[in-house]
Design an enzyme around this catalytic site. Structure first.
Site, PDB file in Angstrom:
ATOM      1  N   SER A 108      24.639  22.497   3.266  1.00  0.00           N
ATOM      2  CA  SER A 108      24.047  23.188   4.420  1.00  0.00           C
ATOM      3  C   SER A 108      24.953  24.341   4.840  1.00  0.00           C
ATOM      4  O   SER A 108      26.178  24.276   4.661  1.00  0.00           O
ATOM      5  CB  SER A 108      23.924  22.188   5.572  1.00  0.00           C
ATOM      6  OG  SER A 108      23.802  22.865   6.790  1.00  0.00           O
ATOM      7  N   SER A 109      24.362  25.354   5.460  1.00  0.00           N
ATOM      8  CA  SER A 109      25.162  26.507   5.899  1.00  0.00           C
ATOM      9  C   SER A 109      26.099  26.161   7.056  1.00  0.00           C
ATOM     10  O   SER A 109      26.970  26.967   7.392  1.00  0.00           O
ATOM     11  CB  SER A 109      24.250  27.668   6.293  1.00  0.00           C
ATOM     12  OG  SER A 109      23.419  27.290   7.365  1.00  0.00           O
ATOM     13  N   CYS A 110      25.934  24.984   7.658  1.00  0.00           N
ATOM     14  CA  CYS A 110      26.821  24.614   8.780  1.00  0.00           C
ATOM     15  C   CYS A 110      28.228  24.229   8.300  1.00  0.00           C
ATOM     16  O   CYS A 110      29.094  23.947   9.124  1.00  0.00           O
ATOM     17  CB  CYS A 110      26.221  23.487   9.601  1.00  0.00           C
ATOM     18  SG  CYS A 110      26.190  21.932   8.724  1.00  0.00           S
ATOM     19  N   TYR A 137      28.276  16.322  10.758  1.00  0.00           N
ATOM     20  CA  TYR A 137      27.393  16.619   9.614  1.00  0.00           C
ATOM     21  C   TYR A 137      28.084  17.585   8.653  1.00  0.00           C
ATOM     22  O   TYR A 137      28.056  17.403   7.427  1.00  0.00           O
ATOM     23  CB  TYR A 137      26.098  17.222  10.146  1.00  0.00           C
ATOM     24  CG  TYR A 137      25.067  17.560   9.103  1.00  0.00           C
ATOM     25  CD1 TYR A 137      24.411  16.552   8.406  1.00  0.00           C
ATOM     26  CD2 TYR A 137      24.714  18.873   8.838  1.00  0.00           C
ATOM     27  CE1 TYR A 137      23.447  16.858   7.453  1.00  0.00           C
ATOM     28  CE2 TYR A 137      23.747  19.188   7.892  1.00  0.00           C
ATOM     29  CZ  TYR A 137      23.114  18.185   7.206  1.00  0.00           C
ATOM     30  OH  TYR A 137      22.160  18.489   6.268  1.00  0.00           O
ATOM     31  N   LYS A 141      29.062  17.139   4.671  1.00  0.00           N
ATOM     32  CA  LYS A 141      28.602  18.060   3.624  1.00  0.00           C
ATOM     33  C   LYS A 141      29.784  18.712   2.888  1.00  0.00           C
ATOM     34  O   LYS A 141      29.721  18.910   1.669  1.00  0.00           O
ATOM     35  CB  LYS A 141      27.679  19.135   4.217  1.00  0.00           C
ATOM     36  CG  LYS A 141      26.324  18.592   4.647  1.00  0.00           C
ATOM     37  CD  LYS A 141      25.547  18.053   3.456  1.00  0.00           C
ATOM     38  CE  LYS A 141      24.161  17.559   3.813  1.00  0.00           C
ATOM     39  NZ  LYS A 141      23.467  16.935   2.662  1.00  0.00           N
ATOM     40  N   HIS A 180      14.507  20.719  13.900  1.00  0.00           N
ATOM     41  CA  HIS A 180      15.123  22.048  13.941  1.00  0.00           C
ATOM     42  C   HIS A 180      14.239  22.995  14.755  1.00  0.00           C
ATOM     43  O   HIS A 180      13.095  22.688  15.054  1.00  0.00           O
ATOM     44  CB  HIS A 180      15.297  22.584  12.519  1.00  0.00           C
ATOM     45  CG  HIS A 180      16.331  21.857  11.737  1.00  0.00           C
ATOM     46  ND1 HIS A 180      16.013  20.853  10.847  1.00  0.00           N
ATOM     47  CD2 HIS A 180      17.681  21.952  11.720  1.00  0.00           C
ATOM     48  CE1 HIS A 180      17.125  20.377  10.313  1.00  0.00           C
ATOM     49  NE2 HIS A 180      18.157  21.022  10.820  1.00  0.00           N
TER      50      HIS A 180
HETATM   51  O1  GFB Z   1      17.515  24.665  14.362  1.00  0.00           O
HETATM   52  P1  GFB Z   1      18.525  24.182  15.334  1.00  0.00           P
HETATM   53  O2  GFB Z   1      18.243  22.885  15.984  1.00  0.00           O
HETATM   54  O3  GFB Z   1      19.945  24.053  14.674  1.00  0.00           O
HETATM   55  O4  GFB Z   1      18.678  25.262  16.513  1.00  0.00           O
HETATM   56  P2  GFB Z   1      21.215  24.960  14.303  1.00  0.00           P
HETATM   57  C1  GFB Z   1      18.857  26.625  16.290  1.00  0.00           C
HETATM   58  C2  GFB Z   1      18.883  27.389  17.600  1.00  0.00           C
HETATM   59  O5  GFB Z   1      17.593  27.342  18.197  1.00  0.00           O
HETATM   60  C3  GFB Z   1      19.865  26.839  18.648  1.00  0.00           C
HETATM   61  C4  GFB Z   1      17.687  26.958  19.553  1.00  0.00           C
HETATM   62  O6  GFB Z   1      20.446  27.912  19.340  1.00  0.00           O
HETATM   63  C5  GFB Z   1      18.915  26.064  19.585  1.00  0.00           C
HETATM   64  O7  GFB Z   1      19.431  25.928  20.905  1.00  0.00           O
HETATM   65  N1  GFB Z   1      16.428  26.326  20.003  1.00  0.00           N
HETATM   66  C6  GFB Z   1      15.565  26.860  20.902  1.00  0.00           C
HETATM   67  C7  GFB Z   1      15.949  25.132  19.646  1.00  0.00           C
HETATM   68  N2  GFB Z   1      14.566  26.021  21.158  1.00  0.00           N
HETATM   69  C8  GFB Z   1      14.756  24.937  20.374  1.00  0.00           C
HETATM   70  C9  GFB Z   1      14.037  23.713  20.197  1.00  0.00           C
HETATM   71  O8  GFB Z   1      13.002  23.466  20.822  1.00  0.00           O
HETATM   72  N3  GFB Z   1      14.536  22.836  19.282  1.00  0.00           N
HETATM   73  C10 GFB Z   1      15.673  23.099  18.574  1.00  0.00           C
HETATM   74  N4  GFB Z   1      16.096  22.196  17.669  1.00  0.00           N
HETATM   75  N5  GFB Z   1      16.407  24.221  18.757  1.00  0.00           N
HETATM   76  C11 GFB Z   1      21.570  22.969  12.746  1.00  0.00           C
HETATM   77  C12 GFB Z   1      22.697  22.005  12.538  1.00  0.00           C
HETATM   78  O9  GFB Z   1      22.080  23.896  13.598  1.00  0.00           O
HETATM   79  O10 GFB Z   1      21.194  23.639  11.573  1.00  0.00           O
HETATM   80  C13 GFB Z   1      22.551  21.204  11.337  1.00  0.00           C
HETATM   81  O11 GFB Z   1      22.853  21.231  13.702  1.00  0.00           O
HETATM   82  C14 GFB Z   1      22.018  21.947  10.158  1.00  0.00           C
HETATM   83  O12 GFB Z   1      23.806  20.675  11.041  1.00  0.00           O
HETATM   84  C15 GFB Z   1      20.892  22.863  10.497  1.00  0.00           C
HETATM   85  O13 GFB Z   1      23.041  22.695   9.538  1.00  0.00           O
HETATM   86  C16 GFB Z   1      20.474  23.732   9.342  1.00  0.00           C
HETATM   87  O14 GFB Z   1      20.840  26.074  13.387  1.00  0.00           O
HETATM   88  O15 GFB Z   1      21.948  25.371  15.528  1.00  0.00           O
END
Ligand code: GFB
Length: 311
Positions: A108-110, A137, A141, A180
């Site tokens: 993952s890119s994280c 996580y 990875k 996500h």
């Molecule tokens: O996709 P996401 O949950 O993960 O959130 P990350 C990306 C951005 O979208 C963050 C915002 O800034 C969230 O605060 N966001 C806005 C939301 N509204 C929403 C919502 O309703 N739901 C969610 N989930 N986010 C993950 C990692 O990071 O990316 C994992 O935690 C993994 O480890 C994954 O690498 C690909 O991009 O921040």
């Protein structure tokens, strides 16, 4: 891989594993070994050992993982670390013991430091501190990458790793809190449109930048890597383009045709400010993503409606 080779897709019911499954079928592969998590618990060392001794696959795609969005990563920190380490340790080690010819590990890119230079080059791994919300996580990875590298160094195993950017597409998770951002917003806008709600809540400031890749494009890249790439160096997989969460929300809003307002809840975390991938290495192998963001969101929305109709 030849079409008759025995190929095990770990995690074939998940978004990445099911895309890999579709790709292998499309390419004419017929000897696929598949187990759902209820049939084989990949966290269980003895069960995984028994499975590999019995099946002896030639090739392994390691797509099984505990995954989720920012909230799930931050809340289930112990499970994200423990379950991912157990799954990958078991699958990688048993692949070695049973003489698997090649294994591909999905990361993952994280894995990159929170403030690594953008776009993220593979060389930036382990050059700084990780983003706090997904540190467990990311550490799992990174361990997976390092395990593939170490098994190559010590045992001459042809194990390779790919690091996809944020993924979306068929068979995604649309859980309101654990998913996500992209699937979460598809669900939120759809439900708001149906209920006639006046506004939709977006987590965070809307300012973070994210890159999104349709999962079938990842499966194309992984297939190419399995067939043509034998190096120790892991590879980034992404589009090389990003946008703000606010612009993503507006794009989804337009596709779903929700007429209300966006409200930004800054009590929720933003996570990493930006994680744009440098994808020059994978592109030099001849891969380019085919599905653009708007087209991909429309495909994902159709899939969401199908999932909704069958539940
Ligand atoms: O996709 P996401 O949950 O993960 O959130 P990350 C990306 C951005 O979208 C963050 C915002 O800034 C969230 O605060 N966001 C806005 C939301 N509204 C929403 C919502 O309703 N739901 C969610 N989930 N986010 C993950 C990692 O990071 O990316 C994992 O935690 C993994 O480890 C994954 O690498 C690909 O991009 O921040």
């Amino acid at each position: 891989m030849e079409v008759g080779d025995k190929i095990y897709i770990a995690g074939h019911r998940g978004m990445v594993g099911s895309a890999m499954h579709r790709k292998l079928i499309k390419e004419g592969f017929t000897n696929l070994v598949l187990r759902s998590s209820s049939d084989l618990d990949l966290r269980n060392q003895a069960a995984v050992a028994h499975f590999f001794e019995t099946e002896k696959p030639d090739y392994v795609f390691l797509a099984a993982a505990k995954v989720g969005g920012i909230h799930a990563n931050n809340t289930y920190r112990a499970q994200f670390l423990y379950e991912n380490l157990m799954i990958q340790n078991n699958v990688i080690h048993q692949s070695y013991l049973q003489g698997v010819k090649k294994l591909l590990f999905f990361g993952s890119s994280c894995i990159y430091p929170k403030f690594a230079p953008q776009p993220l080059k593979e060389e930036s791994l382990l050059t700084g501190l990780l983003e706090e919300t997904n540190e467990p996580y990311a550490i799992a990875k990174i361990s997976g990458i390092k395990m593939c590298e170490a098994y190559r160094d010590q045992y001459n195993c042809n194990y390779v790793s790919v690091m996809p950017t944020n993924l979306y597409g068929y068979a995604d998770n649309y859980h309101p809190e654990h998913s996500h951002v992209l699937p979460a917003l598809i669900r939120k806008f759809h439900e708001a449109k149906i209920s006639g709600a006046k506004q939709v809540e977006i987590w965070g400031s809307g300012m973070p930048l994210r890159e999104f890749l349709f999962v079938d494009d990842l499966a194309e890249a992984a297939f190419l890597v399995m067939q043509n790439y034998q190096e120790k160096q892991f590879l980034n997989i992404g589009t090389g383009e990003d946008l703000t969460i606010k612009d993503l929300a507006k794009t989804i809003q337009k596709i779903i045709d929700f007429k209300g307002d966006l409200i930004f809840n800054t009590e929720k975390p933003d996570g990493t400010p930006r994680k744009l991938m440098d994808v020059s290495k994978i592109k030099s192998l001849g891969w380019v993503p085919k599905i653009g963001l708007e087209e991909g969101i429309k495909l994902a929305y159709t899939d969401f409606l199908k999932i909704l109709a069958t539940n």
